[in-house]
Design a protein around this motif. Structure first.
Motif, PDB file in Angstrom:
ATOM      1  N   GLY A  94      19.126  56.925 -20.486  1.00  0.00           N
ATOM      2  CA  GLY A  94      18.058  57.415 -19.622  1.00  0.00           C
ATOM      3  C   GLY A  94      18.194  58.891 -19.343  1.00  0.00           C
ATOM      4  N   ALA A  95      19.411  59.339 -19.099  1.00  0.00           N
ATOM      5  CA  ALA A  95      19.651  60.761 -18.838  1.00  0.00           C
ATOM      6  C   ALA A  95      19.311  61.589 -20.072  1.00  0.00           C
ATOM      7  CB  ALA A  95      21.100  60.988 -18.428  1.00  0.00           C
ATOM      8  N   SER A 100      15.815  65.320 -22.583  1.00  0.00           N
ATOM      9  CA  SER A 100      15.001  65.635 -23.756  1.00  0.00           C
ATOM     10  C   SER A 100      13.663  66.224 -23.329  1.00  0.00           C
ATOM     11  CB  SER A 100      14.774  64.383 -24.607  1.00  0.00           C
ATOM     12  OG  SER A 100      15.997  63.945 -25.152  1.00  0.00           O
ATOM     13  N   SER A 101      13.115  65.716 -22.234  1.00  0.00           N
ATOM     14  CA  SER A 101      11.853  66.279 -21.742  1.00  0.00           C
ATOM     15  C   SER A 101      12.051  67.720 -21.276  1.00  0.00           C
ATOM     16  CB  SER A 101      11.274  65.416 -20.611  1.00  0.00           C
ATOM     17  OG  SER A 101      12.028  65.563 -19.425  1.00  0.00           O
ATOM     18  N   ARG A 102      13.239  68.045 -20.783  1.00  0.00           N
ATOM     19  CA  ARG A 102      13.542  69.423 -20.380  1.00  0.00           C
ATOM     20  C   ARG A 102      13.586  70.336 -21.599  1.00  0.00           C
ATOM     21  NH1 ARG A 102      15.449  70.196 -15.239  1.00  0.00           N
ATOM     22  NH2 ARG A 102      16.986  71.767 -15.853  1.00  0.00           N
ATOM     23  N   VAL A 103      14.130  69.827 -22.712  1.00  0.00           N
ATOM     24  CA  VAL A 103      14.142  70.603 -23.938  1.00  0.00           C
ATOM     25  C   VAL A 103      12.712  70.917 -24.372  1.00  0.00           C
ATOM     26  CG1 VAL A 103      14.700  70.560 -26.417  1.00  0.00           C
ATOM     27  CG2 VAL A 103      16.376  69.771 -24.742  1.00  0.00           C
ATOM     28  N   MET A 104      11.854  69.896 -24.300  1.00  0.00           N
ATOM     29  CA  MET A 104      10.459  70.107 -24.700  1.00  0.00           C
ATOM     30  C   MET A 104       9.815  71.169 -23.807  1.00  0.00           C
ATOM     31  SD  MET A 104      10.340  68.327 -27.356  1.00  0.00           S
ATOM     32  CE  MET A 104       8.639  68.674 -27.730  1.00  0.00           C
ATOM     33  N   GLU A 105      10.075  71.106 -22.509  1.00  0.00           N
ATOM     34  CA  GLU A 105       9.527  72.092 -21.572  1.00  0.00           C
ATOM     35  C   GLU A 105      10.067  73.485 -21.894  1.00  0.00           C
ATOM     36  OE1 GLU A 105       9.288  72.911 -16.754  1.00  0.00           O
ATOM     37  OE2 GLU A 105      10.755  71.483 -17.528  1.00  0.00           O
TER      38      GLU A 105
END
Length: 112
Positions: A94-95, A100-105
């Motif tokens: 989950g972490a 991973s969403s932070r990488v995309m951002e």
């Protein structure tokens, strides 16, 4: 395969050297590890199960060696340990997904 008993013994030997050089480091760690009077809600087995799950998420072989032995001493079973480790695996996945969403951002905010 790691010989965990030999690993734990070797680690303890090396830690003694570190303690001789920096005794306050051990004192600080012992303060953090000592259950306080207000820590009466979790028993020793539950604390060791948590410690093993955290050891997996932080990838700490020393923690695994020490807390596996402690978990056995306080009566943890293989089934209980497996369940605690399952929580650690789920949380790590989950972490990784959240980060991973932070990488995309970060990628989207990077100028070309």
């Amino acid at each position: 395969m790691t010989d965990w008993n030999a690993y734990r013994a070797n680690m303890q030997k090396n830690v003694k050297t570190l303690v001789q050089l920096t005794p306050n480091t051990l004192k600080g760690l012992q303060t953090l590890e000592t259950p306080l009077p207000e820590m009466r809600h979790l028993d020793a087995k539950t604390r060791e199960l948590i410690a093993l799950a955290v050891a997996v998420t932080t990838r700490c072989d020393g923690c695994i060696a020490v807390h596996s032995a402690e978990a056995r001493k306080v009566g943890a079973t293989k089934d209980e340990i497996a369940e605690a480790l399952g929580v650690a695996v789920a949380l790590n996945a989950g972490a990784a997904f959240v980060y991973s969403s932070r990488v995309m951002e970060a990628f989207e905010s990077t100028e070309s």
